[in-house]
Design a protein around this motif. Structure first.
Motif, PDB file in Angstrom:
ATOM      1  N   HIS A 127       0.846  -1.137  -0.111  1.00 53.43           N
ATOM      2  CA  HIS A 127       0.023   0.143   0.092  1.00 53.43           C
ATOM      3  C   HIS A 127       0.876   1.349  -0.002  1.00 53.43           C
ATOM      4  O   HIS A 127       0.682   2.209  -0.813  1.00 53.43           O
ATOM      5  CB  HIS A 127      -0.867   0.254   1.333  1.00 53.43           C
ATOM      6  CG  HIS A 127      -1.669   1.338   1.521  1.00 53.43           C
ATOM      7  ND1 HIS A 127      -2.904   1.289   0.560  1.00 53.43           N
ATOM      8  CD2 HIS A 127      -1.716   2.216   2.219  1.00 53.43           C
ATOM      9  CE1 HIS A 127      -3.503   2.629   0.875  1.00 53.43           C
ATOM     10  NE2 HIS A 127      -2.622   3.277   1.797  1.00 53.43           N
ATOM     11  N   TYR A 128       1.954   1.203   0.714  1.00 53.64           N
ATOM     12  CA  TYR A 128       2.787   2.489   0.869  1.00 53.64           C
ATOM     13  C   TYR A 128       3.599   2.642  -0.225  1.00 53.64           C
ATOM     14  O   TYR A 128       3.841   3.700  -0.779  1.00 53.64           O
ATOM     15  CB  TYR A 128       3.655   2.238   2.191  1.00 53.64           C
ATOM     16  CG  TYR A 128       3.003   2.466   3.453  1.00 53.64           C
ATOM     17  CD1 TYR A 128       2.072   3.546   3.703  1.00 53.64           C
ATOM     18  CD2 TYR A 128       3.066   1.691   4.654  1.00 53.64           C
ATOM     19  CE1 TYR A 128       1.090   3.885   4.680  1.00 53.64           C
ATOM     20  CE2 TYR A 128       2.166   1.812   5.708  1.00 53.64           C
ATOM     21  CZ  TYR A 128       1.368   2.711   5.740  1.00 53.64           C
ATOM     22  OH  TYR A 128       0.818   2.869   7.024  1.00 53.64           O
ATOM     23  N   ILE A 129       3.937   1.760  -0.941  1.00 51.77           N
ATOM     24  CA  ILE A 129       4.689   1.694  -2.118  1.00 51.77           C
ATOM     25  C   ILE A 129       3.852   2.097  -3.220  1.00 51.77           C
ATOM     26  O   ILE A 129       4.063   3.221  -4.063  1.00 51.77           O
ATOM     27  CB  ILE A 129       5.179   0.262  -2.591  1.00 51.77           C
ATOM     28  CG1 ILE A 129       6.397   0.122  -1.637  1.00 51.77           C
ATOM     29  CG2 ILE A 129       6.111   0.183  -3.992  1.00 51.77           C
ATOM     30  CD1 ILE A 129       7.803   0.740  -1.643  1.00 51.77           C
ATOM     31  N   SER A 130       2.505   1.730  -3.365  1.00 49.72           N
ATOM     32  CA  SER A 130       1.677   2.207  -4.262  1.00 49.72           C
ATOM     33  C   SER A 130       1.482   3.715  -4.216  1.00 49.72           C
ATOM     34  O   SER A 130       1.376   4.430  -4.904  1.00 49.72           O
ATOM     35  CB  SER A 130       0.356   1.450  -4.512  1.00 49.72           C
ATOM     36  OG  SER A 130      -0.170   1.646  -3.069  1.00 49.72           O
ATOM     37  N   ASP A 154      -4.019  -2.404  -9.901  1.00 50.14           N
ATOM     38  CA  ASP A 154      -5.019  -3.359  -9.839  1.00 50.14           C
ATOM     39  C   ASP A 154      -4.239  -4.655  -8.995  1.00 50.14           C
ATOM     40  O   ASP A 154      -3.475  -5.431  -9.848  1.00 50.14           O
ATOM     41  CB  ASP A 154      -5.499  -3.738 -10.900  1.00 50.14           C
ATOM     42  CG  ASP A 154      -6.547  -5.038 -10.795  1.00 50.14           C
ATOM     43  OD1 ASP A 154      -6.619  -5.290  -9.608  1.00 50.14           O
ATOM     44  OD2 ASP A 154      -7.149  -5.432 -11.663  1.00 50.14           O
ATOM     45  N   HIS A 155      -3.722  -4.612  -7.895  1.00 50.15           N
ATOM     46  CA  HIS A 155      -3.018  -5.467  -7.188  1.00 50.15           C
ATOM     47  C   HIS A 155      -3.404  -7.064  -7.347  1.00 50.15           C
ATOM     48  O   HIS A 155      -2.527  -7.905  -7.501  1.00 50.15           O
ATOM     49  CB  HIS A 155      -2.969  -5.327  -5.729  1.00 50.15           C
ATOM     50  CG  HIS A 155      -2.214  -4.059  -5.456  1.00 50.15           C
ATOM     51  ND1 HIS A 155      -0.828  -4.005  -5.573  1.00 50.15           N
ATOM     52  CD2 HIS A 155      -2.745  -2.882  -4.860  1.00 50.15           C
ATOM     53  CE1 HIS A 155      -0.565  -2.582  -5.270  1.00 50.15           C
ATOM     54  NE2 HIS A 155      -1.657  -2.021  -4.725  1.00 50.15           N
ATOM     55  N   ILE A 156      -4.759  -7.060  -7.499  1.00 49.76           N
ATOM     56  CA  ILE A 156      -5.428  -8.601  -7.524  1.00 49.76           C
ATOM     57  C   ILE A 156      -4.689  -9.066  -9.041  1.00 49.76           C
ATOM     58  O   ILE A 156      -4.493 -10.516  -8.978  1.00 49.76           O
ATOM     59  CB  ILE A 156      -6.742  -8.866  -7.535  1.00 49.76           C
ATOM     60  CG1 ILE A 156      -7.034  -8.335  -6.202  1.00 49.76           C
ATOM     61  CG2 ILE A 156      -7.337  -9.905  -7.966  1.00 49.76           C
ATOM     62  CD1 ILE A 156      -8.690  -7.928  -5.696  1.00 49.76           C
ATOM     63  N   ASN A 157      -4.979  -8.386 -10.154  1.00 48.17           N
ATOM     64  CA  ASN A 157      -4.594  -8.863 -11.426  1.00 48.17           C
ATOM     65  C   ASN A 157      -2.916  -8.420 -11.688  1.00 48.17           C
ATOM     66  O   ASN A 157      -2.769  -8.604 -12.804  1.00 48.17           O
ATOM     67  CB  ASN A 157      -5.266  -8.336 -12.597  1.00 48.17           C
ATOM     68  CG  ASN A 157      -6.793  -8.685 -12.229  1.00 48.17           C
ATOM     69  OD1 ASN A 157      -7.091 -10.038 -11.787  1.00 48.17           O
ATOM     70  ND2 ASN A 157      -7.790  -7.878 -12.631  1.00 48.17           N
ATOM     71  N   LEU A 163      -1.198   3.615 -16.656  1.00 51.97           N
ATOM     72  CA  LEU A 163      -0.434   5.083 -16.487  1.00 51.97           C
ATOM     73  C   LEU A 163      -1.441   5.896 -17.323  1.00 51.97           C
ATOM     74  O   LEU A 163      -1.649   5.372 -18.646  1.00 51.97           O
ATOM     75  CB  LEU A 163       0.790   5.077 -16.957  1.00 51.97           C
ATOM     76  CG  LEU A 163       1.831   4.227 -15.888  1.00 51.97           C
ATOM     77  CD1 LEU A 163       3.262   4.502 -16.518  1.00 51.97           C
ATOM     78  CD2 LEU A 163       1.920   4.836 -14.759  1.00 51.97           C
ATOM     79  N   SER A 164      -1.989   7.053 -16.849  1.00 44.06           N
ATOM     80  CA  SER A 164      -2.600   7.967 -17.785  1.00 44.06           C
ATOM     81  C   SER A 164      -2.367   9.366 -17.747  1.00 44.06           C
ATOM     82  O   SER A 164      -1.808   9.625 -16.652  1.00 44.06           O
ATOM     83  CB  SER A 164      -4.263   7.748 -17.577  1.00 44.06           C
ATOM     84  OG  SER A 164      -4.531   8.437 -16.495  1.00 44.06           O
ATOM     85  N   SER A 165      -2.023  10.005 -18.910  1.00 45.37           N
ATOM     86  CA  SER A 165      -1.623  11.349 -18.565  1.00 45.37           C
ATOM     87  C   SER A 165      -2.529  12.256 -19.687  1.00 45.37           C
ATOM     88  O   SER A 165      -2.714  11.774 -20.688  1.00 45.37           O
ATOM     89  CB  SER A 165      -0.331  11.540 -18.859  1.00 45.37           C
ATOM     90  OG  SER A 165       0.205  11.514 -20.306  1.00 45.37           O
ATOM     91  N   ILE A 166      -2.757  13.561 -19.359  1.00 45.89           N
ATOM     92  CA  ILE A 166      -3.316  14.871 -19.991  1.00 45.89           C
ATOM     93  C   ILE A 166      -2.430  15.922 -19.900  1.00 45.89           C
ATOM     94  O   ILE A 166      -1.929  16.274 -19.183  1.00 45.89           O
ATOM     95  CB  ILE A 166      -4.940  14.879 -19.613  1.00 45.89           C
ATOM     96  CG1 ILE A 166      -5.440  13.770 -19.558  1.00 45.89           C
ATOM     97  CG2 ILE A 166      -5.548  15.850 -20.482  1.00 45.89           C
ATOM     98  CD1 ILE A 166      -6.809  13.888 -18.809  1.00 45.89           C
TER      99      ILE A 166
END
Length: 110
Positions: free
Chosen positions: A52-55, A78-81, A86-89
Protein backbone atom coordinates in the motif's frame (compact mmCIF):
# COMPACT_ATOMS: atom_id res chain seq x y z
CA UNK A 1 23.73 -44.37 44.65
CA UNK A 2 26.68 -46.40 45.74
CA UNK A 3 28.28 -48.69 43.26
CA UNK A 4 26.63 -47.27 40.10
CA UNK A 5 28.73 -46.73 37.01
CA UNK A 6 28.89 -43.44 35.12
CA UNK A 7 26.85 -44.89 32.26
CA UNK A 8 24.07 -46.02 34.60
CA UNK A 9 23.92 -42.60 36.25
CA UNK A 10 23.83 -40.89 32.82
CA UNK A 11 20.93 -43.09 31.72
CA UNK A 12 19.02 -42.36 34.92
CA UNK A 13 19.58 -38.60 34.63
CA UNK A 14 18.47 -38.64 30.98
CA UNK A 15 15.30 -40.55 31.88
CA UNK A 16 14.38 -38.03 34.59
CA UNK A 17 15.10 -35.10 32.28
CA UNK A 18 12.92 -36.67 29.56
CA UNK A 19 10.09 -37.24 32.04
CA UNK A 20 10.21 -33.59 33.10
CA UNK A 21 10.25 -32.26 29.51
CA UNK A 22 7.29 -34.38 28.41
CA UNK A 23 4.39 -32.12 29.51
CA UNK A 24 6.19 -28.99 28.31
CA UNK A 25 6.77 -30.43 24.87
CA UNK A 26 3.12 -31.48 24.68
CA UNK A 27 1.93 -27.98 25.58
CA UNK A 28 4.29 -26.47 23.00
CA UNK A 29 3.01 -28.82 20.32
CA UNK A 30 -0.55 -27.62 20.94
CA UNK A 31 0.45 -23.95 20.81
CA UNK A 32 2.75 -24.26 17.80
CA UNK A 33 0.04 -24.29 15.09
CA UNK A 34 -1.62 -21.24 16.65
CA UNK A 35 1.70 -19.39 16.86
CA UNK A 36 2.46 -20.32 13.26
CA UNK A 37 -0.93 -19.03 12.11
CA UNK A 38 -0.42 -15.73 13.97
CA UNK A 39 3.01 -15.40 12.42
CA UNK A 40 1.68 -15.89 8.89
CA UNK A 41 -1.16 -13.42 9.50
CA UNK A 42 1.29 -10.82 10.83
CA UNK A 43 3.60 -11.24 7.86
CA UNK A 44 0.69 -10.97 5.43
CA UNK A 45 -0.55 -7.80 7.14
CA UNK A 46 2.95 -6.27 6.93
CA UNK A 47 3.16 -7.21 3.23
CA UNK A 48 -0.17 -5.52 2.49
CA UNK A 49 0.93 -2.37 4.34
CA UNK A 50 4.24 -2.33 2.45
CA UNK A 51 2.47 -2.76 -0.89
CA UNK A 52 0.00 0.00 0.00
CA UNK A 53 2.73 2.48 0.96
CA UNK A 54 4.79 1.68 -2.15
CA UNK A 55 1.77 2.24 -4.40
CA UNK A 56 1.01 5.56 -2.67
CA UNK A 57 4.60 6.65 -3.09
CA UNK A 58 4.50 5.73 -6.77
CA UNK A 59 1.31 7.73 -7.29
CA UNK A 60 2.74 10.81 -5.59
CA UNK A 61 6.05 10.70 -7.44
CA UNK A 62 4.38 10.06 -10.77
CA UNK A 63 1.95 12.97 -10.30
CA UNK A 64 4.77 15.26 -9.21
CA UNK A 65 7.06 14.46 -12.14
CA UNK A 66 4.27 14.58 -14.71
CA UNK A 67 3.02 17.93 -13.41
CA UNK A 68 6.56 19.36 -13.76
CA UNK A 69 6.19 18.81 -17.52
CA UNK A 70 2.75 20.38 -17.72
CA UNK A 71 0.74 17.18 -17.69
CA UNK A 72 -1.84 15.74 -15.37
CA UNK A 73 -1.16 12.09 -14.66
CA UNK A 74 -2.72 9.24 -12.82
CA UNK A 75 -1.60 5.75 -11.85
CA UNK A 76 -4.16 2.97 -11.51
CA UNK A 77 -3.10 -0.15 -9.64
CA UNK A 78 -4.86 -3.47 -9.71
CA UNK A 79 -3.01 -5.60 -7.18
CA UNK A 80 -5.27 -8.59 -7.66
CA UNK A 81 -4.56 -8.87 -11.40
CA UNK A 82 -1.03 -7.45 -11.06
CA UNK A 83 -1.59 -4.63 -13.55
CA UNK A 84 -0.55 -1.00 -13.64
CA UNK A 85 -2.12 1.63 -15.90
CA UNK A 86 -0.62 5.07 -16.52
CA UNK A 87 -2.66 7.92 -17.95
CA UNK A 88 -1.68 11.51 -18.62
CA UNK A 89 -3.36 14.56 -20.09
CA UNK A 90 -1.61 17.67 -21.40
CA UNK A 91 -3.06 20.73 -19.63
CA UNK A 92 -3.43 23.39 -22.38
CA UNK A 93 -5.04 21.23 -25.08
CA UNK A 94 -6.66 18.43 -23.13
CA UNK A 95 -5.26 15.79 -25.49
CA UNK A 96 -4.45 12.34 -24.25
CA UNK A 97 -0.77 11.69 -24.38
CA UNK A 98 0.45 8.18 -24.90
CA UNK A 99 4.07 9.31 -24.94
CA UNK A 100 5.70 9.69 -21.58
CA UNK A 101 9.42 9.76 -21.16
CA UNK A 102 11.04 6.59 -20.02
CA UNK A 103 12.29 8.37 -16.90
CA UNK A 104 8.72 9.09 -15.78
CA UNK A 105 7.69 5.50 -16.29
CA UNK A 106 10.79 4.25 -14.44
CA UNK A 107 10.17 6.71 -11.60
CA UNK A 108 6.76 5.17 -11.14
CA UNK A 109 8.09 1.62 -11.20
CA UNK A 110 10.76 2.35 -8.59
Amino acid sequence: RHGATVEEMTIEVNKKAAAQEGPEKHADSEQFPQALKRSVETRLMKWHKFRHYISLRCKVYFSYHVSNRGYYGKVLFDHINSTLKLSSIFYPYGKLSATLSGALVRACLL
